[in-house]
Scaffold this motif. Structure first.
Motif, PDB file in Angstrom:
ATOM      1  N   ARG A  28       0.862  -1.179   0.000  1.00  0.00           N
ATOM      2  CA  ARG A  28       0.000   0.000   0.000  1.00  0.00           C
ATOM      3  C   ARG A  28       0.903   1.235   0.000  1.00  0.00           C
ATOM      4  N   MET A  29       0.348   2.340  -0.410  1.00  0.00           N
ATOM      5  CA  MET A  29       1.127   3.581  -0.426  1.00  0.00           C
ATOM      6  C   MET A  29       1.675   3.903   0.960  1.00  0.00           C
ATOM      7  N   VAL A  30       0.904   3.628   1.981  1.00  0.00           N
ATOM      8  CA  VAL A  30       1.357   3.899   3.340  1.00  0.00           C
ATOM      9  C   VAL A  30       2.579   3.048   3.687  1.00  0.00           C
ATOM     10  N   ASP A  31       2.652   1.824   3.141  1.00  0.00           N
ATOM     11  CA  ASP A  31       3.810   0.956   3.384  1.00  0.00           C
ATOM     12  C   ASP A  31       5.079   1.532   2.742  1.00  0.00           C
ATOM     13  N   VAL A  32       4.948   2.012   1.509  1.00  0.00           N
ATOM     14  CA  VAL A  32       6.094   2.601   0.810  1.00  0.00           C
ATOM     15  C   VAL A  32       6.534   3.868   1.530  1.00  0.00           C
ATOM     16  N   ALA A  33       5.571   4.694   1.932  1.00  0.00           N
ATOM     17  CA  ALA A  33       5.896   5.928   2.652  1.00  0.00           C
ATOM     18  C   ALA A  33       6.608   5.625   3.966  1.00  0.00           C
ATOM     19  N   ALA A  34       6.087   4.663   4.714  1.00  0.00           N
ATOM     20  CA  ALA A  34       6.702   4.303   6.000  1.00  0.00           C
ATOM     21  C   ALA A  34       8.127   3.797   5.801  1.00  0.00           C
ATOM     22  N   ALA A  35       8.342   2.998   4.771  1.00  0.00           N
ATOM     23  CA  ALA A  35       9.689   2.490   4.495  1.00  0.00           C
ATOM     24  C   ALA A  35      10.649   3.625   4.151  1.00  0.00           C
ATOM     25  N   ALA A  36      10.124   4.694   3.589  1.00  0.00           N
ATOM     26  CA  ALA A  36      10.946   5.859   3.240  1.00  0.00           C
ATOM     27  C   ALA A  36      11.067   6.839   4.402  1.00  0.00           C
ATOM     28  N   GLY A  37      10.294   6.603   5.455  1.00  0.00           N
ATOM     29  CA  GLY A  37      10.353   7.486   6.616  1.00  0.00           C
ATOM     30  C   GLY A  37       9.572   8.781   6.448  1.00  0.00           C
ATOM     31  N   VAL A  38       8.533   8.732   5.606  1.00  0.00           N
ATOM     32  CA  VAL A  38       7.692   9.918   5.405  1.00  0.00           C
ATOM     33  C   VAL A  38       6.224   9.522   5.553  1.00  0.00           C
ATOM     34  N   SER A  39       5.367  10.511   5.545  1.00  0.00           N
ATOM     35  CA  SER A  39       3.939  10.235   5.663  1.00  0.00           C
ATOM     36  C   SER A  39       3.358   9.802   4.321  1.00  0.00           C
ATOM     37  N   ARG A  40       2.212   9.166   4.390  1.00  0.00           N
ATOM     38  CA  ARG A  40       1.516   8.767   3.166  1.00  0.00           C
ATOM     39  C   ARG A  40       1.162  10.002   2.342  1.00  0.00           C
ATOM     40  N   GLN A  41       0.781  11.078   3.006  1.00  0.00           N
ATOM     41  CA  GLN A  41       0.435  12.313   2.295  1.00  0.00           C
ATOM     42  C   GLN A  41       1.636  12.868   1.533  1.00  0.00           C
ATOM     43  N   THR A  42       2.819  12.751   2.120  1.00  0.00           N
ATOM     44  CA  THR A  42       4.033  13.202   1.426  1.00  0.00           C
ATOM     45  C   THR A  42       4.236  12.397   0.149  1.00  0.00           C
ATOM     46  N   LEU A  43       4.012  11.092   0.225  1.00  0.00           N
ATOM     47  CA  LEU A  43       4.127  10.238  -0.958  1.00  0.00           C
ATOM     48  C   LEU A  43       3.116  10.662  -2.020  1.00  0.00           C
ATOM     49  N   TYR A  44       1.870  10.889  -1.609  1.00  0.00           N
ATOM     50  CA  TYR A  44       0.850  11.314  -2.569  1.00  0.00           C
ATOM     51  C   TYR A  44       1.172  12.694  -3.146  1.00  0.00           C
ATOM     52  N   ASN A  45       1.711  13.574  -2.324  1.00  0.00           N
ATOM     53  CA  ASN A  45       2.081  14.901  -2.823  1.00  0.00           C
ATOM     54  C   ASN A  45       3.191  14.806  -3.869  1.00  0.00           C
ATOM     55  N   GLU A  46       4.110  13.893  -3.659  1.00  0.00           N
ATOM     56  CA  GLU A  46       5.251  13.741  -4.564  1.00  0.00           C
ATOM     57  C   GLU A  46       4.850  13.047  -5.866  1.00  0.00           C
ATOM     58  N   PHE A  47       4.007  12.013  -5.784  1.00  0.00           N
ATOM     59  CA  PHE A  47       3.723  11.193  -6.963  1.00  0.00           C
ATOM     60  C   PHE A  47       2.248  11.129  -7.359  1.00  0.00           C
ATOM     61  N   GLY A  48       1.354  11.188  -6.427  1.00  0.00           N
ATOM     62  CA  GLY A  48      -0.066  11.156  -6.751  1.00  0.00           C
ATOM     63  C   GLY A  48      -0.698   9.785  -6.766  1.00  0.00           C
ATOM     64  N   SER A  49       0.067   8.761  -7.148  1.00  0.00           N
ATOM     65  CA  SER A  49      -0.505   7.422  -7.198  1.00  0.00           C
ATOM     66  C   SER A  49       0.611   6.378  -7.169  1.00  0.00           C
ATOM     67  N   LYS A  50       0.226   5.165  -6.884  1.00  0.00           N
ATOM     68  CA  LYS A  50       1.176   4.050  -6.888  1.00  0.00           C
ATOM     69  C   LYS A  50       1.733   3.827  -8.286  1.00  0.00           C
ATOM     70  N   ASP A  51       0.881   3.981  -9.273  1.00  0.00           N
ATOM     71  CA  ASP A  51       1.296   3.838 -10.661  1.00  0.00           C
ATOM     72  C   ASP A  51       2.350   4.892 -11.025  1.00  0.00           C
ATOM     73  N   ALA A  52       2.175   6.106 -10.554  1.00  0.00           N
ATOM     74  CA  ALA A  52       3.146   7.171 -10.825  1.00  0.00           C
ATOM     75  C   ALA A  52       4.482   6.887 -10.144  1.00  0.00           C
ATOM     76  N   VAL A  53       4.455   6.235  -8.985  1.00  0.00           N
ATOM     77  CA  VAL A  53       5.694   5.828  -8.319  1.00  0.00           C
ATOM     78  C   VAL A  53       6.436   4.832  -9.208  1.00  0.00           C
ATOM     79  N   ALA A  54       5.713   3.858  -9.721  1.00  0.00           N
ATOM     80  CA  ALA A  54       6.324   2.840 -10.580  1.00  0.00           C
ATOM     81  C   ALA A  54       6.901   3.473 -11.842  1.00  0.00           C
ATOM     82  N   GLU A  55       6.183   4.409 -12.429  1.00  0.00           N
ATOM     83  CA  GLU A  55       6.679   5.069 -13.635  1.00  0.00           C
ATOM     84  C   GLU A  55       7.936   5.889 -13.335  1.00  0.00           C
ATOM     85  N   ALA A  56       7.940   6.589 -12.211  1.00  0.00           N
ATOM     86  CA  ALA A  56       9.121   7.373 -11.827  1.00  0.00           C
ATOM     87  C   ALA A  56      10.315   6.458 -11.553  1.00  0.00           C
ATOM     88  N   LEU A  57      10.055   5.308 -10.974  1.00  0.00           N
ATOM     89  CA  LEU A  57      11.137   4.354 -10.725  1.00  0.00           C
ATOM     90  C   LEU A  57      11.686   3.817 -12.048  1.00  0.00           C
TER      91      LEU A  57
END
Length: 194
Positions: A28-57
């Protein structure tokens, strides 16, 4: 020494780890955010979606491959475009065979990441094509821009095809694939340069 990674880097590193571990589909997005040491909202602010994270990677890993390829080609110092593409292809095939992220994407079809190399591969194909074009035209400006664009597109797509669907046996070695790619470039690109 302080950590100089950006929040974006930390999030992409966390996503990389999740994918390599084979947990992307369940993550889940919250799992990725926690592993990075940030909030889920920070992850959504940076990428917007799980799919966008995968594309950026995918974009980041492609950039890393391009940088490694260019460094290797510069060390080899090829005399001709054909030699450059042979060296680049061989390096790419070898590096890809040991890349944990690529292995995870290719061996676990449950996490919906393979399309970033196939049906949604614009990021990877485009970056690869532009890198080839830039290298050839900066080192051999006498080449036809139209020929370089056409052959770069073909080489990018074929290289990715070899990564997604590797060949077995002696014809599947990095050297054999590089030789075939060099033959293609020789026939298509160098015809007008003679």
């Amino acid at each position: 020494m302080p950590d100089t990674r950006t929040t974006r880097d930390a999030l992409l590193d966390a996503a990389y780890d999740v994918i390599v571990a084979g947990n992307w589909q369940r993550a889940r997005m919250v799992d990725v955010a926690a592993a990075a040491g940030v909030s889920r909202q920070t992850l959504y602010n940076e990428f917007g979606s799980k799919d966008a994270v995968a594309e950026a990677l995918a974009e980041r890993e492609t950039q890393r491959f391009m940088e490694g390829t260019n460094k290797f080609i510069d060390e080899v110092h090829p005399d001709r475009p054909v030699d450059a593409i042979a060296a680049a292809t061989e390096w790419t095939i070898r590096e890809a065979s040991d890349n944990p992220l690529l292995k995870a994407v290719l061996t676990d079809d449950t996490h919906d990441l393979l399309p970033f190399l196939t049906t949604r591969g614009e990021v990877v194909i485009g970056a690869t094509r532009r890198n080839i074009e830039s290298y050839w035209l900066s080192h051999w400006p006498e080449l036809s821009v139209q020929d370089v664009e056409l052959v770069s597109e073909m080489v990018a797509r074929l290289t990715i095809s070899y990564l997604v669907l590797p060949s077995d046996g002696p014809d599947g070695s990095a050297e054999a694939i590089a030789a075939r790619m060099a033959q293609l470039v020789e026939r298509l690109l160098m015809k007008g340069a003679q």
